[in-house]
Design a protein around this motif. Sequence first.
Motif, PDB file in Angstrom:
ATOM      1  N   ALA A  15     -11.121 -66.574  15.384  1.00 32.47           N
ATOM      2  CA  ALA A  15     -11.516 -65.626  16.431  1.00 32.47           C
ATOM      3  C   ALA A  15     -10.719 -64.332  16.316  1.00 32.47           C
ATOM      4  O   ALA A  15     -11.270 -63.231  16.494  1.00 32.47           O
ATOM      5  N   GLU A  19     -12.488 -60.502  15.643  1.00 27.83           N
ATOM      6  CA  GLU A  19     -12.525 -59.649  16.829  1.00 27.83           C
ATOM      7  C   GLU A  19     -12.547 -58.156  16.507  1.00 27.83           C
ATOM      8  O   GLU A  19     -13.319 -57.410  17.140  1.00 27.83           O
ATOM      9  N   TRP A  99     -20.875 -61.311  25.937  1.00 25.71           N
ATOM     10  CA  TRP A  99     -21.198 -61.871  24.626  1.00 25.71           C
ATOM     11  C   TRP A  99     -19.922 -62.495  24.081  1.00 25.71           C
ATOM     12  O   TRP A  99     -18.820 -62.178  24.524  1.00 25.71           O
ATOM     13  N   ALA A 100     -20.078 -63.409  23.132  1.00 26.77           N
ATOM     14  CA  ALA A 100     -18.904 -64.141  22.649  1.00 26.77           C
ATOM     15  C   ALA A 100     -19.162 -64.703  21.263  1.00 26.77           C
ATOM     16  O   ALA A 100     -20.309 -64.911  20.851  1.00 26.77           O
ATOM     17  N   THR A 101     -18.080 -64.965  20.567  1.00 31.02           N
ATOM     18  CA  THR A 101     -18.119 -65.735  19.327  1.00 31.02           C
ATOM     19  C   THR A 101     -17.816 -67.191  19.667  1.00 31.02           C
ATOM     20  O   THR A 101     -16.804 -67.483  20.300  1.00 31.02           O
ATOM     21  N   VAL A 116     -14.528 -70.372  22.763  1.00 28.67           N
ATOM     22  CA  VAL A 116     -15.405 -69.276  23.156  1.00 28.67           C
ATOM     23  C   VAL A 116     -14.536 -68.034  23.300  1.00 28.67           C
ATOM     24  O   VAL A 116     -13.653 -67.999  24.163  1.00 28.67           O
ATOM     25  N   ALA A 117     -14.768 -67.050  22.455  1.00 26.27           N
ATOM     26  CA  ALA A 117     -13.969 -65.817  22.474  1.00 26.27           C
ATOM     27  C   ALA A 117     -14.861 -64.668  22.918  1.00 26.27           C
ATOM     28  O   ALA A 117     -15.808 -64.302  22.228  1.00 26.27           O
ATOM     29  N   ALA A 118     -14.565 -64.104  24.094  1.00 27.50           N
ATOM     30  CA  ALA A 118     -15.351 -63.021  24.675  1.00 27.50           C
ATOM     31  C   ALA A 118     -14.467 -61.778  24.812  1.00 27.50           C
ATOM     32  O   ALA A 118     -13.962 -61.487  25.903  1.00 27.50           O
ATOM     33  N   ARG A 124     -10.786 -65.865  26.639  1.00 25.07           N
ATOM     34  CA  ARG A 124     -11.150 -66.968  25.763  1.00 25.07           C
ATOM     35  C   ARG A 124     -11.092 -68.257  26.571  1.00 25.07           C
ATOM     36  O   ARG A 124     -10.312 -68.379  27.510  1.00 25.07           O
ATOM     37  N   SER A 135      -7.931 -71.531  29.380  1.00 19.55           N
ATOM     38  CA  SER A 135      -8.484 -70.185  29.323  1.00 19.55           C
ATOM     39  C   SER A 135      -7.357 -69.166  29.396  1.00 19.55           C
ATOM     40  O   SER A 135      -6.296 -69.438  29.950  1.00 19.55           O
ATOM     41  N   TRP A 192     -21.486 -67.816  29.355  1.00 17.28           N
ATOM     42  CA  TRP A 192     -20.665 -67.532  30.523  1.00 17.28           C
ATOM     43  C   TRP A 192     -20.921 -68.512  31.661  1.00 17.28           C
ATOM     44  O   TRP A 192     -19.986 -68.961  32.340  1.00 17.28           O
TER      45      TRP A 192
END
Length: 266
Positions: A15, A19, A99-101, A116-118, A124, A135, A192
């Motif tokens: 991540a 980024e 949005w996220a990876t 989940v990386a946003a 995250r 988180s 989300w």
Amino acid sequence: MPTYDDDLRLAHVLADAVEPTSTSRFRAGDLQVSTKPDLTPVTDADLAVEDIIRAQLKRARPRDSVQGEEHGTDGSGPRRWIVDPIDGTKNFVRGVPVWATLIALVDDGVPVVGLVAAPALGRRWWAGVGTGAWSGRSLSGAKRIAVSGVSKISDASMSAAGWRTWAELGKRDAIVELMDEVWRVRSYGDFWAHMLVAEGAIDIAPEPELAVHDMAALVPIVTEAGGRFTGLDGRDGPWSGNALSSNALLHDEVLARLGIPTPSAD
């Protein structure tokens, strides 16, 4: 039980690596957008992020297979990384920061690591089997998260979307009835909604149509936070083509209202 601490740390490294690429292309004036055969959009950011992750996994985990939204599956074996480079591409294209990876590890058919990386939200979420759900902005700034204790539908906060698909499934009246009964309804969308379930901000998040790469990373986070993540057929995990995440207390009741039997159950 095997531990997946090293794999979870690797997910954070992946991540971190992507980024700069994803954030630099977000709201870029020269963002390149095309349409895939399934009529969904793909951007140059989706492709670049997946390429970076695949290259790093090839070096760090050469024996593992990789399944990505944009380039399919490479390799075979019990350990499979599942990657959605930009979950929420339509938001990404329109400049919406949701949005996220998504990065998941599935071991012998079970999602065991999820991240989940946003970066546009500065958040995250992550979990490994047996380690709890967390988180924060990074590993060093983490806070453990847990689902809510809401036990009545009338007190529940729900995220719902996908109106056309609910109608196609013959469940539009059922979802509307549920919306009328819960305390509050919003449409948070994509990853989300399920992360809000995991951290106890909402209680129910049904979605009528999703792919495996949309869900695999979410499963360990929701379940390690004390919730449940199933398909609308009640099957655990991300394999049903749709999803229901909840705080577990409300799960069976929502399935009874919205559940879709599998063909084998007919």
